[in-house]
Design a protein around this motif. Structure first.
Motif, short mmCIF file in Angstrom:
data_model
loop_
_atom_site.label_atom_id
_atom_site.label_comp_id
_atom_site.label_asym_id
_atom_site.label_seq_id
_atom_site.Cartn_x
_atom_site.Cartn_y
_atom_site.Cartn_z
N VAL A 22 15.44 -17.28 -34.35
CA VAL A 22 15.10 -18.56 -33.73
C VAL A 22 14.86 -18.31 -32.24
O VAL A 22 15.75 -17.87 -31.53
N SER A 23 13.65 -18.59 -31.79
CA SER A 23 13.31 -18.39 -30.38
C SER A 23 13.37 -19.72 -29.64
O SER A 23 13.06 -20.78 -30.20
N PHE A 24 13.77 -19.65 -28.37
CA PHE A 24 13.74 -20.83 -27.50
C PHE A 24 12.90 -20.52 -26.27
O PHE A 24 13.12 -19.51 -25.59
N THR A 25 11.92 -21.37 -26.00
CA THR A 25 11.22 -21.36 -24.73
C THR A 25 11.10 -22.80 -24.24
O THR A 25 11.26 -23.74 -25.03
N MET A 26 10.82 -22.94 -22.96
CA MET A 26 10.70 -24.27 -22.37
C MET A 26 9.25 -24.72 -22.41
O MET A 26 8.36 -23.99 -21.94
N GLU A 32 1.20 -25.12 -18.41
CA GLU A 32 0.83 -25.56 -19.76
C GLU A 32 0.03 -24.50 -20.51
O GLU A 32 0.27 -24.25 -21.69
N ALA A 33 -0.92 -23.86 -19.84
CA ALA A 33 -1.76 -22.88 -20.52
C ALA A 33 -0.95 -21.67 -20.98
O ALA A 33 -1.11 -21.20 -22.12
N THR A 34 -0.07 -21.18 -20.12
CA THR A 34 0.75 -20.02 -20.49
C THR A 34 1.72 -20.40 -21.60
O THR A 34 1.92 -19.63 -22.54
N ASP A 36 1.33 -22.65 -23.88
CA ASP A 36 0.55 -22.74 -25.12
C ASP A 36 0.33 -21.35 -25.72
O ASP A 36 0.46 -21.16 -26.94
N ALA A 37 -0.03 -20.40 -24.87
CA ALA A 37 -0.28 -19.04 -25.35
C ALA A 37 0.98 -18.40 -25.90
O ALA A 37 0.96 -17.72 -26.94
N ILE A 38 2.10 -18.63 -25.23
CA ILE A 38 3.38 -18.11 -25.72
C ILE A 38 3.70 -18.73 -27.07
O ILE A 38 4.02 -18.03 -28.04
N LEU A 39 3.63 -20.05 -27.15
CA LEU A 39 3.97 -20.76 -28.38
C LEU A 39 3.12 -20.31 -29.55
O LEU A 39 3.63 -20.04 -30.65
N ALA A 40 1.83 -20.17 -29.33
CA ALA A 40 0.92 -19.82 -30.41
C ALA A 40 1.24 -18.47 -31.04
O ALA A 40 1.05 -18.28 -32.25
N GLY A 41 1.72 -17.52 -30.23
CA GLY A 41 1.97 -16.18 -30.74
C GLY A 41 3.37 -15.90 -31.22
O GLY A 41 3.66 -14.80 -31.72
N LEU A 42 4.28 -16.87 -31.10
CA LEU A 42 5.67 -16.62 -31.48
C LEU A 42 5.86 -16.28 -32.96
O LEU A 42 6.61 -15.34 -33.29
N PRO A 43 5.22 -16.99 -33.89
CA PRO A 43 5.42 -16.62 -35.31
C PRO A 43 4.97 -15.19 -35.61
O PRO A 43 5.67 -14.46 -36.31
N ARG A 44 3.84 -14.81 -35.09
CA ARG A 44 3.33 -13.46 -35.33
C ARG A 44 4.27 -12.41 -34.72
O ARG A 44 4.42 -11.31 -35.25
N ALA A 76 5.09 -28.08 -12.78
CA ALA A 76 3.72 -27.90 -13.29
C ALA A 76 3.18 -29.15 -13.97
O ALA A 76 2.03 -29.15 -14.44
N GLY A 77 3.99 -30.20 -14.03
CA GLY A 77 3.51 -31.48 -14.55
C GLY A 77 3.84 -31.77 -16.00
O GLY A 77 3.28 -32.70 -16.60
N MET A 78 4.77 -31.02 -16.59
CA MET A 78 5.10 -31.25 -18.00
C MET A 78 5.82 -32.58 -18.17
O MET A 78 6.71 -32.93 -17.40
N THR A 79 5.43 -33.31 -19.21
CA THR A 79 6.05 -34.57 -19.57
C THR A 79 6.37 -34.54 -21.06
O THR A 79 5.94 -33.63 -21.79
#
Length: 275
Positions: A22-26, A32-34, A36-44, A76-79
Motif C-alpha cells: 500500500v503506497s501513500f503519496t500526497m 499537479e502534473a508531477t 498525476d505522473a506519480i499516481l499513474a505509474g504506481l500500480p506498474r 501549488a493550489g491543490m483542493t
C-alpha cells in the motif's frame, strides 16, 4: 455493501500468499502534473492499493515529511475538488487498483458530506481514512460512506485494548490500518516482534485484512512486517523521495521515476516476506 475493489485486491494477494503493498503519496505534491505522473505509474511499480492524501493545513498525526508534502500541495493550489479530479483521471486507464483517500474531516465537512460522497463515488474512490473522526461519530461520515458504497477504514494503535477494538471494528470495512507505534508518521519501528503480536491479536477479532503502517522505510522493513500483516503501508519514505528529487531540480518524469523505483524496491521486499 457488495465486494469492492479493496476486497478483491486483498483476496488476490491472499491467494498469492503475500501481503499487499500500500503506497501513500500526497495529492498535488509537489505540483499537479508531477502528482498525476506519480499516481499513474504506481500500480506498474508494484502498488496494490493506493492511499492518496488530501492536503490539509493543520494535520495532527503527520510527521514532518508528510506535513511538508501537504504544504507543497496546498501552495501549488491543490483542493479537494482537484484531488477528486486526479482520481477520475486515474480511472480512465485503471479500473482495478483501489484508491483510498486519507486525511482529516475538516475539508470534507466544508465540502458537505453528501456532496463529497457523491463526487467521490463518481470519481472512483474506493475508501476513506479520516484520522480525526472517532467511532463515536460514525453517523457523521462513516455510515453515509458505507451506504454510498465506499469502504471506511479505521486506525488501530498499540494503545487500543480489546474493549475499544470491538467499538472501532464495528463499522470498519475494506481493511484495518494498524499504526505500528504511538506518535507521528515517519518515526522508526523499535520492536518488529511486538508489531507481529499486535497484528495477530487484531486478526483474532476480525476477518478484515490488517495493514501495517508508520515506520516502514526499507525493503527489509517491508519484508519483516509483511510476514504477519496482510498489507504493508509506506508513506513518509515516498514523500521524502519526492522532496529530495524536487530539491535536486529534476523534471516531472525524473521525479515520478524516482518514486516508482522506490515503490518497486519496497514492494519487492513485501513480496519476499513469506518466501
Amino acid at each position: 455493501m457488495g465486494a469492492t475493489r479493496i476486497d478483491r485486491r486483498f483476496e488476490k494477494t491472499r491467494a498469492e500468499n503475500r501481503p499487499a503493498f500500500v503506497s501513500f503519496t500526497m495529492a498535488g505534491d509537489p505540483d499537479e502534473a508531477t502528482a498525476d505522473a506519480i499516481l499513474a505509474g504506481l500500480p506498474r511499480a508494484g502498488a496494490d492499493v493506493i492511499e492518496l492524501g488530501m492536503p490539509f493545513s493543520d494535520p495532527m498525526a503527520d510527521g514532518v515529511a508528510i506535513q511538508l508534502a501537504g504544504q507543497r500541495a496546498l501552495k501549488a493550489g491543490m483542493t479537494l475538488d482537484k484531488v477528486l479530479a486526479m482520481v477520475a483521471r486515474f480511472r480512465r486507464t485503471d479500473d482495478e487498483t483501489p484508491i483510498v483517500l486519507m486525511g482529516y474531516y475538516n475539508p470534507i465537512y466544508i465540502y458537505g458530506v453528501e456532496a463529497f460522497l457523491a463526487a467521490a463515488v463518481e470519481a472512483g474512490v474506493d475508501g476513506l481514512i479520516v484520522v480525526d473522526l472517532p467511532a463515536e461519530e460514525d453517523a457523521e461520515l462513516c455510515k453515509p460512506a458505507l451506504a454510498a458504497g465506499i469502504n471506511f477504514i479505521r486506525l488501530i494503535t498499540p494503545t487500543t485494548d480489546d474493549a475499544r477494538l470491538a467499538t472501532v471494528l464495528e463499522n470498519s470495512s475494506g481493511f484495518v490500518y494498524y499504526v505500528s507505534m504511538t506518535g507521528i508518521t515517519g518515526a522508526e519501528i523499535k520492536n518488529r516482534a511486538a508489531v507481529g503480536d499486535a497484528v495477530n491479536r487484531i486478526q483474532s477479532h476480525t476477518r478484515l485484512p490488517v495493514a501495517v503502517g508508520f515506520g516502514i522505510k526499507s525493503a527489509e522493513d517491508a519484508a519483516a512486517i509483511g510476514r504477519d500483516a496482510d498489507g504493508v503501508v509506506v508513506g513518509s519514505a515516498l514523500v521524502s523521495e519526492i522532496a529530495r528529487s524536487r530539491d535536486g531540480g529534476q523534471s516531472v518524469a525524473e521525479t515520478a521515476e524516482a518514486v516508482h523505483r522506490l515503490v518497486h524496491s519496497l514492494s519487492q521486499g513485501a513480496r519476499s516476506a513469506r518466501n
